[in-house]
Design a protein around this motif. Structure first.
Motif, PDB file in Angstrom:
ATOM      1  N   PRO A  25      16.637   6.465  28.463  1.00 42.11           N
ATOM      2  CA  PRO A  25      15.434   7.278  28.279  1.00 42.11           C
ATOM      3  C   PRO A  25      14.216   6.388  28.122  1.00 42.11           C
ATOM      4  N   MET A  26      13.076   6.877  28.591  1.00 38.84           N
ATOM      5  CA  MET A  26      11.834   6.114  28.484  1.00 38.84           C
ATOM      6  C   MET A  26      11.277   6.268  27.074  1.00 38.84           C
ATOM      7  N   VAL A  27      11.763   5.420  26.186  1.00 42.74           N
ATOM      8  CA  VAL A  27      11.347   5.465  24.789  1.00 42.74           C
ATOM      9  C   VAL A  27      10.231   4.445  24.614  1.00 42.74           C
ATOM     10  N   PHE A  28       9.000   4.914  24.763  1.00 42.98           N
ATOM     11  CA  PHE A  28       7.834   4.041  24.665  1.00 42.98           C
ATOM     12  C   PHE A  28       7.229   4.175  23.260  1.00 42.98           C
ATOM     13  N   GLY A  29       6.174   4.957  23.135  1.00 42.21           N
ATOM     14  CA  GLY A  29       5.534   5.141  21.838  1.00 42.21           C
ATOM     15  C   GLY A  29       6.415   5.829  20.818  1.00 42.21           C
ATOM     16  N   TYR A  30       7.357   6.649  21.300  1.00 40.61           N
ATOM     17  CA  TYR A  30       8.244   7.330  20.359  1.00 40.61           C
ATOM     18  C   TYR A  30       9.045   6.341  19.524  1.00 40.61           C
ATOM     19  N   ALA A  31       9.303   5.156  20.071  1.00 43.67           N
ATOM     20  CA  ALA A  31      10.043   4.146  19.312  1.00 43.67           C
ATOM     21  C   ALA A  31       9.322   3.806  18.009  1.00 43.67           C
ATOM     22  N   ALA A  32       7.989   3.729  18.057  1.00 41.99           N
ATOM     23  CA  ALA A  32       7.224   3.432  16.848  1.00 41.99           C
ATOM     24  C   ALA A  32       7.390   4.548  15.824  1.00 41.99           C
ATOM     25  N   ASN A  33       7.312   5.792  16.267  1.00 41.29           N
ATOM     26  CA  ASN A  33       7.486   6.916  15.351  1.00 41.29           C
ATOM     27  C   ASN A  33       8.886   6.924  14.756  1.00 41.29           C
ATOM     28  N   ALA A  34       9.896   6.668  15.600  1.00 47.33           N
ATOM     29  CA  ALA A  34      11.277   6.663  15.115  1.00 47.33           C
ATOM     30  C   ALA A  34      11.527   5.530  14.127  1.00 47.33           C
ATOM     31  N   ALA A  35      10.808   4.423  14.311  1.00 42.65           N
ATOM     32  CA  ALA A  35      10.993   3.256  13.449  1.00 42.65           C
ATOM     33  C   ALA A  35      10.082   3.259  12.230  1.00 42.65           C
ATOM     34  N   GLY A  36       9.186   4.252  12.141  1.00 37.44           N
ATOM     35  CA  GLY A  36       8.262   4.295  11.012  1.00 37.44           C
ATOM     36  C   GLY A  36       7.173   3.239  11.084  1.00 37.44           C
ATOM     37  N   ILE A  37       6.778   2.890  12.297  1.00 37.13           N
ATOM     38  CA  ILE A  37       5.749   1.875  12.521  1.00 37.13           C
ATOM     39  C   ILE A  37       4.532   2.547  13.145  1.00 37.13           C
ATOM     40  N   SER A  38       3.350   2.109  12.769  1.00 36.74           N
ATOM     41  CA  SER A  38       2.129   2.669  13.324  1.00 36.74           C
ATOM     42  C   SER A  38       2.099   2.513  14.837  1.00 36.74           C
ATOM     43  N   LEU A  39       1.817   3.616  15.530  1.00 32.00           N
ATOM     44  CA  LEU A  39       1.735   3.546  16.987  1.00 32.00           C
ATOM     45  C   LEU A  39       0.613   2.606  17.417  1.00 32.00           C
ATOM     46  N   LYS A  40      -0.513   2.664  16.743  1.00 38.37           N
ATOM     47  CA  LYS A  40      -1.623   1.786  17.101  1.00 38.37           C
ATOM     48  C   LYS A  40      -1.215   0.319  16.948  1.00 38.37           C
ATOM     49  N   ASP A  41      -0.462   0.010  15.890  1.00 41.24           N
ATOM     50  CA  ASP A  41       0.023  -1.363  15.719  1.00 41.24           C
ATOM     51  C   ASP A  41       0.960  -1.749  16.862  1.00 41.24           C
ATOM     52  N   ALA A  42       1.846  -0.827  17.242  1.00 39.53           N
ATOM     53  CA  ALA A  42       2.798  -1.119  18.311  1.00 39.53           C
ATOM     54  C   ALA A  42       2.110  -1.319  19.653  1.00 39.53           C
ATOM     55  N   LEU A  43       0.912  -0.768  19.802  1.00 40.76           N
ATOM     56  CA  LEU A  43       0.168  -0.912  21.051  1.00 40.76           C
ATOM     57  C   LEU A  43      -0.756  -2.122  21.055  1.00 40.76           C
ATOM     58  N   THR A  44      -0.844  -2.802  19.922  1.00 44.09           N
ATOM     59  CA  THR A  44      -1.790  -3.926  19.829  1.00 44.09           C
ATOM     60  C   THR A  44      -1.199  -5.184  19.207  1.00 44.09           C
ATOM     61  N   GLN A  45       0.015  -5.107  18.665  1.00 45.58           N
ATOM     62  CA  GLN A  45       0.601  -6.255  17.980  1.00 45.58           C
ATOM     63  C   GLN A  45       2.033  -6.485  18.464  1.00 45.58           C
TER      64      GLN A  45
END
Length: 336
Positions: A25-45
């Motif tokens: 499955p294409m788990v892109f931004g949802y991975a951040a939500n599932a992991a409890g990590i800020s989506l904005k952080d996951a897109l920039t760090q």
């Protein structure tokens, strides 16, 4: 014997049976939500993206990790201003005024190793390859050139150009495609096993097959050819919406895997694309609105259709929504 996600994909690409069905499955931004990590952080760090992908993959047990910075990553490197929400993907600033195609003629191409957020994505690919790449494939996502072109000059302007000034449009898109190709090659060099080109503007709902053949097809062919020459394990094409009118052209694109959205009849696709690995085509919104039993039923139907077809990967027809329900994702993985 239990296989790794990487070996499962490799054998699927060879049309060989595996211990269970490959599920990517294409788990892109949802991975951040599932992991409890800020989506904005996951897109920039890098650390946030890498951690979110590893945590989510280990939580669910599907067969890949993904590196994706959002659909405006490439256009951002051209200087197009973005808005960065805290809990959603960045998008083009509504005050942005699309530029004329000629305005880019003398503008130097952005460098994937230096401009925008592309260097951070390259570092994420390299880190994921080092940390988890022996177990599961690293899939790097690049926005297709026609989509990037539409973002820069405006969709209506680009489509009108196809009719009124086709040669100018072709030259403009060829230049844009060099960025998509250069980023894809840099991703391969960083360690990506799979290059996925996502090109939603190339959908049949936007352009008829003849326009796709004239403008999109040559650009995609060039990108995939270059990636193959660079030694990538696989190339994947993802175009949302209906694409059945493109099926006669798909074998010539150079992709090893094609993603099919829920609007496409999978039985027809299996019949008309006998030599391409197909992934999809569960309706993405079902992961938000549906019940786990609904997901299991969809998966059961798809796996039954693909029973005699080793070249099939279970997945949704597009990216999993950011607000997908964990139980629904678990239901898909459990169906394999």
């Amino acid at each position: 014997m239990k296989m790794t996600g990487l070996s499962r994909l490799t054998e699927t690409l060879r049309w060989r049976t595996t211990d269970r069905r490959c599920c990517m499955p294409m788990v892109f931004g949802y991975a951040a939500n599932a992991a409890g990590i800020s989506l904005k952080d996951a897109l920039t760090q890098t650390d946030a993206l890498v951690s979110s992908q590893i945590i989510a993959q280990r939580l669910f047990g599907y067969d890949a990790v993904h590196v994706y910075g959002g659909s405006v990553t490439e256009v951002e490197s051209f200087g197009v201003p973005l808005v960065f929400p805290e809990t959603d993907y960045p998008y083009i600033d509504p005050d942005y005024k699309p530029v004329n195609e000629d305005a880019l003629a003398d503008q130097p191409l952005p460098d994937p190793t230096r401009h925008g957020r592309m260097p951070y994505l390259l570092k994420s690919v390299k880190t994921l390859r080092q940390e988890i790449g022996r177990q599961v494939p690293v899939v790097a996502v690049v926005t297709g050139p026609v989509t990037v072109g539409a973002q820069i000059v405006g969709l209506e302007t680009m489509l009108m150009g196809f009719v009124e000034q086709p040669e100018r449009s072709r030259r403009y898109l060829e230049k844009i495609s060099l960025l998509s190709r250069n980023l894809a090659l840099a991703m391969v060099d960083a360690g990506a096993h799979v290059i996925m080109i996502m090109d939603p503007v190339s959908s049949q709902s936007i352009m008829p097959p003849e326009v796709f053949r004239r403008f999109s097809l040559p650009l995609l062919q060039n990108i995939f050819r270059s990636c193959r020459e660079a030694g990538v394990l696989a190339c994947c094409l993802t175009i949302t919406g209906k694409v059945d009118g493109f099926f006669p052209l798909y074998p010539d694109i150079g992709a090893d895997i094609v993603t099919l959205d829920y609007e496409v009849d999978p039985a027809q696709a299996f019949h008309r694309l006998p030599n391409l690995v197909i992934q999809g085509n569960i309706r993405p919104l079902d992961f938000v609105e549906g019940h786990p039993d609904d997901i299991k039923k969809e998966c059961k139907n798809l796996l039954h259709l693909a029973e005699s077809r080793p070249g099939y990967i279970l997945a949704a027809g597009c990216e999993l929504p950011l607000n997908s329900k964990q139980a629904n994702v678990e239901a898909m993985i459990g169906s394999t």
